[in-house]
Design a protein around this motif. Structure first.
Motif, PDB file in Angstrom:
ATOM      1  N   ALA A   9       0.830  -1.202   0.000  1.00  0.00           N
ATOM      2  CA  ALA A   9       0.000   0.000   0.000  1.00  0.00           C
ATOM      3  C   ALA A   9       0.863   1.250   0.000  1.00  0.00           C
ATOM      4  O   ALA A   9       0.575   2.221  -0.707  1.00  0.00           O
ATOM      5  N   ALA A  10       1.975   1.206   0.759  1.00  0.00           N
ATOM      6  CA  ALA A  10       2.872   2.368   0.787  1.00  0.00           C
ATOM      7  C   ALA A  10       3.463   2.611  -0.597  1.00  0.00           C
ATOM      8  O   ALA A  10       3.614   3.754  -1.038  1.00  0.00           O
ATOM      9  N   GLY A  11       3.805   1.522  -1.299  1.00  0.00           N
ATOM     10  CA  GLY A  11       4.332   1.661  -2.651  1.00  0.00           C
ATOM     11  C   GLY A  11       3.283   2.204  -3.607  1.00  0.00           C
ATOM     12  O   GLY A  11       3.576   3.044  -4.457  1.00  0.00           O
ATOM     13  N   TYR A  12       2.061   1.716  -3.464  1.00  0.00           N
ATOM     14  CA  TYR A  12       0.980   2.189  -4.328  1.00  0.00           C
ATOM     15  C   TYR A  12       0.709   3.671  -4.090  1.00  0.00           C
ATOM     16  O   TYR A  12       0.369   4.414  -4.996  1.00  0.00           O
ATOM     17  N   ASP A  13       0.900   4.073  -2.837  1.00  0.00           N
ATOM     18  CA  ASP A  13       0.658   5.481  -2.502  1.00  0.00           C
ATOM     19  C   ASP A  13       1.639   6.413  -3.205  1.00  0.00           C
ATOM     20  O   ASP A  13       1.350   7.589  -3.419  1.00  0.00           O
ATOM     21  N   LEU A  14       2.805   5.872  -3.567  1.00  0.00           N
ATOM     22  CA  LEU A  14       3.755   6.661  -4.351  1.00  0.00           C
ATOM     23  C   LEU A  14       3.064   7.143  -5.632  1.00  0.00           C
ATOM     24  O   LEU A  14       3.316   8.252  -6.110  1.00  0.00           O
ATOM     25  N   LEU A  15       2.204   6.298  -6.187  1.00  0.00           N
ATOM     26  CA  LEU A  15       1.446   6.691  -7.381  1.00  0.00           C
ATOM     27  C   LEU A  15       0.241   7.545  -7.002  1.00  0.00           C
ATOM     28  O   LEU A  15       0.067   8.652  -7.489  1.00  0.00           O
ATOM     29  N   PHE A  16      -0.605   6.993  -6.136  1.00  0.00           N
ATOM     30  CA  PHE A  16      -1.910   7.624  -5.902  1.00  0.00           C
ATOM     31  C   PHE A  16      -1.802   8.873  -5.026  1.00  0.00           C
ATOM     32  O   PHE A  16      -2.198   9.957  -5.430  1.00  0.00           O
ATOM     33  N   GLY A  17      -1.244   8.707  -3.834  1.00  0.00           N
ATOM     34  CA  GLY A  17      -1.256   9.809  -2.876  1.00  0.00           C
ATOM     35  C   GLY A  17      -0.210  10.864  -3.155  1.00  0.00           C
ATOM     36  O   GLY A  17      -0.405  12.030  -2.879  1.00  0.00           O
ATOM     37  N   ARG A  18       0.920  10.451  -3.715  1.00  0.00           N
ATOM     38  CA  ARG A  18       2.028  11.401  -3.842  1.00  0.00           C
ATOM     39  C   ARG A  18       2.184  11.964  -5.243  1.00  0.00           C
ATOM     40  O   ARG A  18       2.804  13.002  -5.425  1.00  0.00           O
ATOM     41  N   THR A  19       1.671  11.267  -6.233  1.00  0.00           N
ATOM     42  CA  THR A  19       1.786  11.787  -7.592  1.00  0.00           C
ATOM     43  C   THR A  19       0.417  12.055  -8.205  1.00  0.00           C
ATOM     44  O   THR A  19       0.310  12.700  -9.246  1.00  0.00           O
ATOM     45  N   GLY A  20      -0.632  11.526  -7.564  1.00  0.00           N
ATOM     46  CA  GLY A  20      -1.973  11.763  -8.078  1.00  0.00           C
ATOM     47  C   GLY A  20      -2.333  10.911  -9.280  1.00  0.00           C
ATOM     48  O   GLY A  20      -3.211  11.250 -10.042  1.00  0.00           O
ATOM     49  N   MET A  21      -1.619   9.785  -9.465  1.00  0.00           N
ATOM     50  CA  MET A  21      -1.960   8.888 -10.568  1.00  0.00           C
ATOM     51  C   MET A  21      -2.893   7.803 -10.058  1.00  0.00           C
ATOM     52  O   MET A  21      -2.585   7.111  -9.095  1.00  0.00           O
ATOM     53  N   LEU A  22      -4.025   7.633 -10.730  1.00  0.00           N
ATOM     54  CA  LEU A  22      -4.993   6.616 -10.319  1.00  0.00           C
ATOM     55  C   LEU A  22      -4.795   5.397 -11.198  1.00  0.00           C
ATOM     56  O   LEU A  22      -5.379   5.292 -12.269  1.00  0.00           O
ATOM     57  N   LEU A  46      -6.280   0.398  -3.267  1.00  0.00           N
ATOM     58  CA  LEU A  46      -6.822   1.751  -3.241  1.00  0.00           C
ATOM     59  C   LEU A  46      -7.573   1.993  -1.931  1.00  0.00           C
ATOM     60  O   LEU A  46      -7.435   3.044  -1.293  1.00  0.00           O
ATOM     61  N   VAL A  47      -8.351   0.993  -1.543  1.00  0.00           N
ATOM     62  CA  VAL A  47      -9.094   1.105  -0.286  1.00  0.00           C
ATOM     63  C   VAL A  47      -8.134   1.282   0.880  1.00  0.00           C
ATOM     64  O   VAL A  47      -8.319   2.144   1.745  1.00  0.00           O
ATOM     65  N   MET A  48      -7.055   0.482   0.884  1.00  0.00           N
ATOM     66  CA  MET A  48      -6.073   0.569   1.978  1.00  0.00           C
ATOM     67  C   MET A  48      -5.492   1.973   2.079  1.00  0.00           C
ATOM     68  O   MET A  48      -5.408   2.557   3.159  1.00  0.00           O
ATOM     69  N   VAL A  49      -5.085   2.504   0.923  1.00  0.00           N
ATOM     70  CA  VAL A  49      -4.434   3.813   0.925  1.00  0.00           C
ATOM     71  C   VAL A  49      -5.404   4.898   1.383  1.00  0.00           C
ATOM     72  O   VAL A  49      -5.068   5.753   2.202  1.00  0.00           O
ATOM     73  N   VAL A  50      -6.624   4.834   0.867  1.00  0.00           N
ATOM     74  CA  VAL A  50      -7.588   5.878   1.220  1.00  0.00           C
ATOM     75  C   VAL A  50      -7.996   5.763   2.686  1.00  0.00           C
ATOM     76  O   VAL A  50      -8.133   6.766   3.387  1.00  0.00           O
ATOM     77  N   LEU A  51      -8.160   4.521   3.148  1.00  0.00           N
ATOM     78  CA  LEU A  51      -8.501   4.342   4.561  1.00  0.00           C
ATOM     79  C   LEU A  51      -7.379   4.866   5.447  1.00  0.00           C
ATOM     80  O   LEU A  51      -7.619   5.476   6.480  1.00  0.00           O
ATOM     81  N   GLY A  52      -6.144   4.615   5.037  1.00  0.00           N
ATOM     82  CA  GLY A  52      -5.007   5.003   5.873  1.00  0.00           C
ATOM     83  C   GLY A  52      -4.721   6.494   5.800  1.00  0.00           C
ATOM     84  O   GLY A  52      -4.410   7.127   6.796  1.00  0.00           O
ATOM     85  N   GLY A  53      -4.839   7.057   4.620  1.00  0.00           N
ATOM     86  CA  GLY A  53      -4.517   8.475   4.447  1.00  0.00           C
ATOM     87  C   GLY A  53      -3.508   8.647   3.329  1.00  0.00           C
ATOM     88  O   GLY A  53      -2.317   8.468   3.562  1.00  0.00           O
ATOM     89  N   PRO A  54      -3.983   8.977   2.124  1.00  0.00           N
ATOM     90  CA  PRO A  54      -3.078   9.095   0.987  1.00  0.00           C
ATOM     91  C   PRO A  54      -2.074  10.219   1.178  1.00  0.00           C
ATOM     92  O   PRO A  54      -2.390  11.266   1.745  1.00  0.00           O
ATOM     93  N   ARG A  58       3.073   9.472   5.463  1.00  0.00           N
ATOM     94  CA  ARG A  58       4.106   8.455   5.540  1.00  0.00           C
ATOM     95  C   ARG A  58       3.575   7.151   6.115  1.00  0.00           C
ATOM     96  O   ARG A  58       3.877   6.079   5.642  1.00  0.00           O
ATOM     97  N   TRP A  59       2.758   7.234   7.154  1.00  0.00           N
ATOM     98  CA  TRP A  59       2.334   6.008   7.841  1.00  0.00           C
ATOM     99  C   TRP A  59       0.922   5.582   7.502  1.00  0.00           C
ATOM    100  O   TRP A  59       0.540   4.445   7.755  1.00  0.00           O
ATOM    101  N   GLY A  60       0.129   6.503   6.966  1.00  0.00           N
ATOM    102  CA  GLY A  60      -1.267   6.184   6.671  1.00  0.00           C
ATOM    103  C   GLY A  60      -1.441   4.937   5.816  1.00  0.00           C
ATOM    104  O   GLY A  60      -2.111   3.984   6.232  1.00  0.00           O
ATOM    105  N   PRO A  61      -0.815   4.894   4.634  1.00  0.00           N
ATOM    106  CA  PRO A  61      -0.990   3.718   3.771  1.00  0.00           C
ATOM    107  C   PRO A  61      -0.503   2.437   4.439  1.00  0.00           C
ATOM    108  O   PRO A  61      -1.124   1.381   4.274  1.00  0.00           O
ATOM    109  N   VAL A  62       0.597   2.535   5.199  1.00  0.00           N
ATOM    110  CA  VAL A  62       1.115   1.340   5.882  1.00  0.00           C
ATOM    111  C   VAL A  62       0.062   0.810   6.850  1.00  0.00           C
ATOM    112  O   VAL A  62      -0.288  -0.375   6.841  1.00  0.00           O
TER     113      VAL A  62
END
Lengths: 371, 296, 261
Positions: free
Chosen positions: A79-92, A284-292, A295-299
């Motif tokens: 999820a942390a890796g996926y967040d590199l795309l979704f939360g940090r770069t805005g790529m869905l 996607l659910v994991m990242v959004v639940l955690g906080g896109p 640093r720690w939200g997606p984890v």
């Protein structure tokens, strides 16, 4: 929140890096060491024989519990890796499962079918997965926004088809492919060695968090954040958004492949469900639940999601649920129903995910303290 | 020769199924910018509602007029669920595209799980009129009637949609909104009413696909919509988002390609060719075959 | 002074973290043309879009905007438009795939009779080209359509954003003539770069600079102040040939190269 017009609406948490929010002063000195402390606690966890009834089925050091924890840790990293795309770069991207599946099946096929030693198989797999991400990213990134989402979804579907149709008899089709353990290092085989897999998963998680942290703190990371907020501005600066996005996409793909390698070892094989688009949706659910973008939200989101996904099945068959009327007990016995519903509620009421809970609770706690 | 005809007609049957799902997706996306992952749920609702009605609803049944009543019930149910989703879940997030996609993702997970919780994970035999199990001889090829039914239904839906888009006021608003939604509101039109409408239309078409697709396959299962949805997404991208005609062309291309390659090549190769086609179209024409324009 | 038709108070707009407008205040007189001036990128279009409620989602709007007694900012765009706020956007924004007639029909409203007579009298071309796709019209014709579309209904105020942008000099004059006639019956808030057009139409002027109001007053006075127009507007390169041939238009004749960038 319709048109934002009131001054008191807080900025979206995604825009505020965790490390910049002011905390209590006495915490400031210790905070940099908190991740390290958490890592140490997680590392010595398997030595504990504490029994937590209701939370885990066996004591902490039992193989079943350790395996569940290891899976949770892998998905935390994923999820942390996926967040590199979704939360940090805005790529869905809706195709992230592909690279994870490439890791799982790549390792499995190279070890079981080709008989390679694990380290070679792992190295080849991660390299191959990274190259795959670079190639497919190069095509998919010609589109933006929702079209990009659809294209990545379609590419991932190819992976799912390849695995399910079992071309060349490599993947085992719908049955999956159990990992041939005879050639593996002894330390990674057998129920008694689950603890080593747990540490491996922990190491993977630590690696991903470190990489994502380093990247987002680097100049490249600032460009990525700029792409997320307003792509045109980056273009105006004379930087090529395409190249930066491709870098992020490739890196995230490589990290996911590495996660697949670890996951393959933990569960001892591959099954077609890792290729499904549902897996990406869960990321996607994991990242959004955690906080896109935190640093720690997606984890946390990844760990919690996988934990709930496993434990809700047990919860669903427990007496407490079975005694409820049918219209409640049936849906509650479906983990995905519970998680999907929680997710929808989170999108509405906690747009910043778990990571924003603290900032959101601050006004409440100060108000309570004043009483 | 008869093999080619058979493959063409079954390919068109598949295309019909894709078109029914994709046309709604395309309009919803073109107008409201919502990538609707819950569209597969509308399909599932349509299928299960038809299945339920055939067994329980007075006047409905598995044959003759009763079956028509059951399908109408299923279509209405799918449409109603779609409207409800738009009003309750999508509308409050108006113009927040990503959040809307996330909500439909959550909905697709939770919705399918709910269907599974209610009717079980296994496929159930679907009630269908006797004649749909038969075959009709077309130029020497034995074509399943259920496939022909799908083709006819899709053609009727296509004609009705085009007439609606061209000749009605709401059709005009939808065509304009696909092109520039903001400007529609700047002419004093509440474009959100049109959103609800395209959800209703898309939900109805998907539910019809669910009901008739289940007739074709003979069974109904909760996950049915999921795999169809991915190919429908591909059809939407190839056809150009917001274009009903583009969706029809793309559906035919995808359906035929899949059917022929799967038959003459290895099974599964056709599916791969479809994704290849998608990649080619995207590289040559990033906006899809028809661009983001609702052609009437 | 008579009551203004529109009053903007302390309007601030932030988009993606950037302050585009910072405390803009001005009024629009109930008759004639009020022109909103300024160099490229000072926030003229942002101001119009904020008034009509079309600020992008990542934007934040503060302040008050009133049309008569009514506060505008909290209301959705389509309601404002139905209440008589006509908006002709930058770059015309006609629906290219729709015919001219369909473009006009879209503006029709239930309960009112669309003023086709008035529109076709102003723009006979639109009547003749009814079945043509709007996308195939020339730039000038598209501008006529964009204005005509809004004039089908009664308006209390028109917001018109750069109607002469990218048009040939002859067409610029045509558009200016039309706006002059329109302004006889309804007040107009106009964003315009072409000072010849401004000189011909404008009664009052509001000049923006770096997201703030730099000057307000009589438009013709402003145009007489060469030094002021030069520093605030950086005029020169945007004035078309036809404007320079007009005697008495002094400001634009001192050409400052690159001042408008």
């Amino acid at each position: 929140m319709t048109e934002v017009k009131s001054p008191e609406v807080p900025a979206p948490p995604a825009a505020v890096p965790d490390e910049l929010t002011p905390g209590h002063a006495r915490w400031h000195g210790l905070r940099p060491y908190a991740p390290l402390a958490a890592l140490v606690v997680a590392a010595i966890l398997p030595y504990s024989t504490v029994n937590l009834p209701g939370i885990f089925e066996g004591p902490l050091n039992s193989p079943g519990t350790l395996q569940l924890l290891a899976i949770c840790l892998v998905f935390g990293g994923l999820a942390a890796g996926y967040d590199l795309l979704f939360g940090r770069t805005g790529m869905l991207s809706f195709g992230h499962a592909l690279y994870f599946a490439a890791g799982v099946y790549g390792t499995d096929v190279l070890v079981t079918r080709a008989g390679l030693p694990l380290w070679q198989a792992a190295l080849l797999t991660v390299t191959g997965g990274t190259i795959l991400a670079a190639l497919l990213g190069a095509v998919a990134l010609r589109t933006v926004g929702i079209a990009f989402a659809m294209v990545t979804l379609a590419f991932a579907q190819v992976g799912a088809i390849l695995v399910a149709r079992d071309f060349g008899g490599l993947t085992g089709g719908e049955e999956g492919l159990p990992l041939d353990v005879s050639g593996l290092p002894a330390a990674l085989v057998g129920v008694t060695n689950t603890v080593n897999l747990y540490w491996l998963a922990l190491a993977y998680l630590a690696l991903v968090v470190l990489v994502v942290h380093r990247v987002s703190g680097s100049p490249t990371g600032r460009v990525l954040a700029g792409l997320r907020d307003d792509e045109r501005r980056i273009g105006v600066l004379g930087l090529d958004p395409y190249r930066f996005k491709l870098v992020a996409f490739t890196l995230a793909g490589g990290l996911a492949t590495a996660g697949g390698v670890v996951y393959c070892l933990i569960v001892g094989g591959a099954s077609p469900h890792v290729t499904s688009s549902e897996l990406t949706l869960s990321l996607l659910v994991m990242v959004v639940l955690g906080g896109p973008g935190t640093r720690w939200g997606p984890v946390l989101g990844g760990i919690l999601y996988m934990y709930l996904d496993h434990r809700l099945t047990a919860f669903g068959t427990s007496d407490a649920v079975n005694n409820l009327p049918a219209f409640l007990s049936h849906p509650l016995s479906q983990p995905l129903f519970v998680l999907g519903t929680v997710f929808i509620l989170a999108v509405y009421f906690f747009p910043g995910g778990l990571a924003s809970l603290r900032t959101r609770l601050t006004p409440l706690t100060t108000a309570l303290r004043r009483r | 020769m008869s093999t080619v005809i058979l493959l063409t007609l079954t390919g068109l049957g598949l295309a019909a199924l894709y078109f029914l799902v994709a046309s709604g997706l395309s309009l919803v996306f073109g107008l409201a910018d919502v990538l609707n992952f819950a569209h597969g749920l509308f399909l599932g609702v349509g299928a299960y509602a038809t299945w339920w009605a055939a067994g329980n609803l007075p006047g409905a049944g598995a044959d003759g007029l009763g079956f028509v009543v059951a399908v109408v019930f299923g279509v209405l149910a799918g449409s109603a669920v779609a409207v409800l989703v738009e009003l309750v879940l999508i509308r409050p997030l108006y113009s927040r595209t990503i959040e809307q996609v996330l909500v439909t993702v959550g909905l697709s997970l939770a919705g399918v799980a709910l269907l599974q919780a209610t009717w079980g994970a296994d496929a159930r035999p679907f009630p269908r009129p006797g004649w749909t199990r038969d075959v009709t001889s077309v130029l020497g090829a034995q074509v399943p009637n259920a496939g022909l039914l799908l083709i006819v239904a899709a053609a009727v839906v296509l004609g009705a949609l085009l007439a609606f888009l061209r000749f009605t006021r709401y059709g005009l608003i939808i065509r304009a909104g696909v092109e520039n939604r903001e400007m529609v509101t700047a002419l004093g039109i509440d474009v959100r009413k049109a959103f609800t409408l395209v959800f209703a239309i898309g939900g109805a078409a998907a539910a019809l696909a669910g009901a008739l697709g289940s007739v074709y396959f003979g069974t109904v299962s909760p996950g049915q919509g999921g795999s169809l949805l991915i190919f429908a997404f591909i059809v939407v991208v190839i056809g150009g988002m917001g274009s009903v005609v583009g969706s029809a062309y793309a559906a035919v291309a995808v359906g035929l390609l899949q059917q022929f390659v799967n038959y003459y090549g290895t099974s599964g190769l056709g599916d791969l060719c479809v994704v290849g086609l998608l990649a080619v179209v995207l590289l040559l024409r990033p906006q899809g075959l028809a661009g983001k324009v609702a052609h009437a | 002074m008579t009551e203004p038709v529109l009053s903007v108070e302390n309007l601030s707009v932030r988009i993606a973290g950037l302050h585009i407008l910072q405390g803009v205040s001005f009024e629009v007189a109930p008759t004639g043309v009020t022109v909103l001036l300024g160099r490229n990128g000072v926030g003229k279009t942002t101001t119009l879009r904020a008034i009509v409620g079309l600020t992008p989602r990542n934007g934040e709007v503060r302040g008050t905007v009133r049309m008569g007694a009514q506060s505008l900012l909290a209301r959705p765009t389509h309601r404002l438009v139905r209440d008589g706020l006509g908006y002709v956007p930058e770059d015309r924004c006609v629906f290219a795939a729709l015919t001219v007639t369909e473009n006009l029909r879209l503006a029709e409203r239930r309960g009112t009779t669309p003023a086709y007579d008035k529109v076709y009298a102003l723009f006979p071309e639109l009547d003749r080209r009814g079945r043509q796709r709007a996308g195939s019209l020339s730039g000038g014709q598209q501008q006529m359509l964009a204005i005509g579309r809004v004039l089908l209904n009664d308006n209390r105020l028109l917001l018109v954003d750069e109607p002469t942008k990218g048009l040939a000099p002859k067409v610029v004059t045509e558009v200016a003539e039309v706006l002059e006639r329109v302004a006889e019956s309804v007040p107009v808030l106009l964003v315009e770069q072409n000072l010849a057009v401004v000189r011909r139409l404008a009664k009052d002027a509001v000049v923006l600079s770096a997201g703030r109001v730099a000057w307000t007053g009589d438009a013709q006075d402003l145009l007489l102040e060469t030094a002021l127009t030069k520093s605030l507007l950086g005029v020169g390169s945007e004035v078309p040939v036809s404007a320079r041939s007009e005697p008495g238009l002094r400001a634009p004749q001192s050409r400052t190269k690159g001042g408008s960038a």
